[in-house]
Design a protein around this motif. Structure first.
Motif, short mmCIF file in Angstrom:
data_model
loop_
_atom_site.label_atom_id
_atom_site.label_comp_id
_atom_site.label_asym_id
_atom_site.label_seq_id
_atom_site.Cartn_x
_atom_site.Cartn_y
_atom_site.Cartn_z
N SER A 86 -0.28 -24.25 24.80
CA SER A 86 0.61 -24.85 23.80
C SER A 86 2.02 -25.01 24.36
CB SER A 86 0.64 -24.00 22.54
OG SER A 86 -0.64 -23.97 21.92
N ALA A 87 2.44 -24.04 25.16
CA ALA A 87 3.78 -24.13 25.76
C ALA A 87 3.87 -25.33 26.69
CB ALA A 87 4.09 -22.84 26.51
N ASP A 88 2.81 -25.57 27.44
CA ASP A 88 2.82 -26.70 28.37
C ASP A 88 2.96 -28.03 27.63
OD1 ASP A 88 2.54 -27.37 31.26
OD2 ASP A 88 0.83 -28.53 30.53
N SER A 95 5.75 -36.20 18.47
CA SER A 95 6.68 -36.39 17.37
C SER A 95 7.28 -35.05 16.97
CB SER A 95 5.96 -37.01 16.17
OG SER A 95 4.99 -36.09 15.66
N VAL A 96 8.31 -35.11 16.14
CA VAL A 96 8.95 -33.88 15.67
C VAL A 96 7.96 -33.01 14.92
CG1 VAL A 96 10.77 -32.94 14.20
CG2 VAL A 96 11.21 -34.99 15.56
N GLU A 97 7.10 -33.67 14.12
CA GLU A 97 6.10 -32.92 13.36
C GLU A 97 5.11 -32.23 14.29
OE1 GLU A 97 6.95 -36.02 12.85
OE2 GLU A 97 8.01 -35.89 10.92
N ASP A 98 4.70 -32.93 15.35
CA ASP A 98 3.78 -32.34 16.31
C ASP A 98 4.42 -31.16 17.03
OD1 ASP A 98 1.78 -34.11 15.69
OD2 ASP A 98 2.35 -35.55 17.26
N GLN A 99 5.69 -31.30 17.36
CA GLN A 99 6.38 -30.22 18.04
C GLN A 99 6.47 -28.97 17.15
OE1 GLN A 99 7.40 -29.99 21.12
NE2 GLN A 99 6.88 -32.07 21.72
N LEU A 147 10.38 -24.24 26.25
CA LEU A 147 11.34 -24.53 25.18
C LEU A 147 12.67 -25.02 25.75
CD1 LEU A 147 10.80 -21.56 22.67
CD2 LEU A 147 10.05 -23.93 22.43
N MET A 148 13.08 -24.45 26.88
CA MET A 148 14.37 -24.83 27.48
C MET A 148 14.28 -26.15 28.24
SD MET A 148 16.03 -21.24 28.84
CE MET A 148 14.76 -21.06 30.12
N ASP A 149 13.22 -26.30 29.04
CA ASP A 149 13.13 -27.46 29.93
C ASP A 149 12.35 -28.62 29.34
OD1 ASP A 149 14.49 -25.88 31.69
OD2 ASP A 149 12.76 -25.42 32.96
N GLY A 150 11.50 -28.35 28.36
CA GLY A 150 10.66 -29.39 27.78
C GLY A 150 11.44 -30.59 27.27
#
Length: 278
Positions: A86-88, A95-99, A147-150
């Motif tokens: 999930s992190a990958d 979309s924002v909802e998917d995130q 979370l930082m680089d995505g």
């Protein structure tokens, strides 16, 4: 023989009294001896029964521990893989909802991973405990890095789609110019902001992300960091699986080990059976 017959006939009254007494005494002592043997046999049977109960209880304990270890390690592995996969996904365009949905899944999986790791610490050998700790750390590091680089990777992907897409020439040229500035690690914050702001069609969130020198590292560096976390998780997971298989004796393809019957129990059981037959 004649002398014995004469003696017996001369003392018939004496033998008439002694013989019954001797018979009674013999029966008595035989009964006492038999009672002692039978009592000893009963004690051996009782001791054998206690030993059998202890062995059965130990076998149940071993089987239960084996099952608990298998279940908890399997659940830990599944939740850790869910966190990593999930992190990958945060590096990809959703979309924002998917995130948000992905964040929720990672959060749930991370809680399960933390709980099962604590349980493993109580029931597993040190090798499995250490391996599970390394897996949890690798999965957590991969998630934090994502979370930082995505967002930066997603912003760069959006910029590349504009640069190499089917848009107008001027737009594509502005996007290519921005990529060159971003790849130059000596470029200032103002240069980065100016370059990405000049690209038509680039979303504001991507402009803010790419224009920030602190967060807009070159993609190659972000990809290297991403691969490092993926490799760390892969290696730690392989070590955990190996340690868990050793703990569960998977290569032997047998049921959980049950303690062997003790020699003392077998001897007692044999004595008890002999006494019971007598």
């Amino acid at each position: 023989m004649n002398a014995f017959r004469v003696f017996f006939e001369g003392h018939a009254a004496f033998f008439a009294v002694v013989v019954p007494i001797a018979a009674i005494a013999g029966s008595y002592f035989a009964g006492v001896r038999g009672a002692k043997i039978q009592a000893r046999g009963g004690q051996d049977q009782a001791s054998a029964a206690r030993d059998a109960a202890e062995i059965a209880a130990e076998a149940q304990r071993v089987a239960a521990l084996w099952t608990v270890r298998q279940v908890q390690v399997a659940e830990f592995i599944q939740s850790a893989r869910e966190v990593s996969m999930s992190a990958d996904g945060f590096y990809k365009n959703y979309s924002v909802e998917d995130q948000q949905s992905r964040r929720d899944r990672v959060s749930a999986a991370a809680k399960t991973m933390s709980l099962t790791e604590a349980e493993i610490q109580l029931i597993a050998p040190a090798a499995v405990v250490d391996a599970s700790f390394n897996v949890a750390r690798a999965a957590t590091n991969a998630y934090v890095c994502a979370l930082m680089d995505g967002p930066t990777v997603r912003a760069r992907s959006a910029l590349k789609r504009i640069a190499y897409g089917d848009g107008e020439h001027e737009v594509k040229r502005a996007a290519l110019a921005a990529i060159r500035v971003l790849d130059d690690e000596s470029s200032s914050h103002a240069d980065r902001q100016e370059a990405v702001s000049a690209v038509p069609g680039l979303a504001e969130e991507h402009v803010l992300r790419l224009g920030d020198r602190r967060r807009g590292a070159p993609v190659r560096r972000l990809e290297e960091r991403r691969r490092e976390h993926q490799e760390a998780f892969k290696d730690s997971m392989a070590a955990l699986v190996s340690a868990a298989r050793e703990m569960l004796k998977s290569e032997e393809d047998v049921a959980p080990t049950v303690p062997e019957q003790r020699r003392r129990w077998r001897l007692r059981n044999s004595v008890a059976s002999t006494a019971g037959s007598a």
